[in-house]
Scaffold this motif. Sequence first.
Motif, PDB file in Angstrom:
ATOM      1  N   TYR A   1       0.965  -1.111  -0.104  1.00 31.48           N
ATOM      2  CA  TYR A   1      -0.030  -0.004  -0.092  1.00 31.48           C
ATOM      3  C   TYR A   1       0.675   1.134   0.068  1.00 31.48           C
ATOM      4  O   TYR A   1       2.020   1.378   0.594  1.00 31.48           O
TER       5      TYR A   1
ATOM      6  N   LYS B   1      -6.848   1.722  -1.066  1.00 35.53           N
ATOM      7  CA  LYS B   1      -7.991   1.906  -0.373  1.00 35.53           C
ATOM      8  C   LYS B   1      -8.755   3.001  -0.653  1.00 35.53           C
ATOM      9  O   LYS B   1      -8.119   4.067  -0.987  1.00 35.53           O
TER      10      LYS B   1
ATOM     11  N   GLY C   1      -8.754   4.355  -5.840  1.00 35.86           N
ATOM     12  CA  GLY C   1      -8.807   2.999  -5.440  1.00 35.86           C
ATOM     13  C   GLY C   1      -7.930   2.012  -6.494  1.00 35.86           C
ATOM     14  O   GLY C   1      -8.111   2.473  -7.428  1.00 35.86           O
TER      15      GLY C   1
ATOM     16  N   GLN D   1     -14.895  -3.345  -2.378  1.00 32.62           N
ATOM     17  CA  GLN D   1     -13.413  -3.385  -2.981  1.00 32.62           C
ATOM     18  C   GLN D   1     -12.306  -4.023  -2.232  1.00 32.62           C
ATOM     19  O   GLN D   1     -12.795  -4.515  -1.273  1.00 32.62           O
TER      20      GLN D   1
ATOM     21  N   THR E   1      -9.441  -4.137  -1.054  1.00 32.41           N
ATOM     22  CA  THR E   1      -8.901  -3.658   0.144  1.00 32.41           C
ATOM     23  C   THR E   1      -9.575  -3.871   1.185  1.00 32.41           C
ATOM     24  O   THR E   1      -9.031  -3.505   2.464  1.00 32.41           O
ATOM     25  N   GLN E   2     -11.157  -3.790   1.290  1.00 30.88           N
ATOM     26  CA  GLN E   2     -12.082  -3.550   2.496  1.00 30.88           C
ATOM     27  C   GLN E   2     -12.502  -4.935   2.665  1.00 30.88           C
ATOM     28  O   GLN E   2     -12.743  -6.068   2.073  1.00 30.88           O
TER      29      GLN E   2
END
Length: 498
Positions: free
Chosen positions: A45, A150, A177, A230, A232-233
Amino acid sequence: MARDYAVSCPVSPVRNPWLVAAAILLAAQGVVAQKVRVEEELEAYPTESVDLRCQFIDGGGRTKLTQVSWIWEPIDGQRDNIAVYHPIYGQSFPNLSFKGRVVFLHNSLENPSIRISNLRMSDAGRYTCEYATYPSGNEQGTTTLIMLAKPKNSANVVTVQAGSKSVVVAQCEAADGKPAATIKWLASVGGNHSTSATNGPDGTVTVRSEYRLVPTPADDGKEVTCMVDQRTQERPWVYPVKLSVEYPPSVSIEGYDNNWYVGRSDAVLLCLANANPAPTAITWTAASGSLPDTVMVDGNKLTVRKVDDAVNTTFICEVKNKHGASRHQITTIVIEEKREFTSAPSTGAVIGGILGALIFIGLIVGVVFFIRKRREEGEAPPKHKPPPPVKAGSSTEMLNKPSDSHTALETAPLSRGEVYYEPTGGEPVTNLDDETTGALNGGAPPVLDDTVKYDNVNELKEHAADGHHGNDLDSSNHDAPTANISHGESFVSSAMYV
């Protein structure tokens, strides 16, 4: 031809040494492919750090390592050196975009792993650890770095005016994102949505979605929910918004009870308005002109301090906001005396009364039906089977013979010793005073031969014994009990045998 033959016919390895050499070469290439050990794929990230590991594996120790380099490929066809290590000349970081962010974890050719700090989305790509060796030449292994981001999620309502066209009433966005997010809407109102995506310069994607409908005043305040999903969530992002639909006022007047009598005090009217935005002005007027002196106005409230003939008029309430004005009016009638209203029965009492009446009617119908059924059963012909016919001339046949066969009775003479009883249908008569009326025979005329008279029972028995000859009846049935009955006494005769 010799090559085809060699392929089709198996040969001994001793006679084909070149096949052995080819097998050894392929094995050697496989071993070489495993000399540089790296990770195939990594995820990271922005603003974080990532370690890119690399290690040279030399089983025999015959390979001489000269130099190692890290090469970054952001896109196909572009190769940039970002870190170089030489055992004599040391470390070098030729790419300025990675300067200060890349370091070697070990000062060694055998393990030249690096760390990249303060990652950026643009750092995504392929990273190749390449060795310069002797005598085999360059050896390498490649790691793919996937940068994840994110999204910055948001949702907002769009204030609109009620109308007849479809417009955007809510928006939802998942910005910057990676990979791209997906947006869905959950709504209890009719409508539809449209979604678009925009690629950023650093590889991120911004997704926007708009919810549309034809707005009406009834839609004001209702909720629609944006849901963003998404990679990354951990779970979808959910955000509800309340719609804001503006419309001109809708006005009504309440409080009038049709009982404004002369002398009544503090009669109140309320002007109620439904509007978005809130009303900016509320005005009370009278159809007859200016408001009476006994009327007091406070915003949407009109109070009549003392009811008299002056308020026997029509009151008008007008409400305004930025989208328009609306009014409502009510006519008040002043009466001389106060009306007394009787309270109406409650709904429960009414329903109970109706149910009770239905039950009572049902009982009456049931009783009437039962009585009629019993009456019909009593008037119906007997349902039992009539007795079978008996032998002619027997006493049973004579007793069961229908009473309406008068012709047969008249034409068939009675033999001596036989007595025939004809039912008359009347009640038995017990008055013995009048022998001429046949009271002893139930009111019927005497059927015994007047010439045959017996003074006592013994003579009757003797006569029966003498007259039995030629008769088929059993002699045991000839004994008949008798009784001496005086005039004026009631009696019940015993059974008589004939």
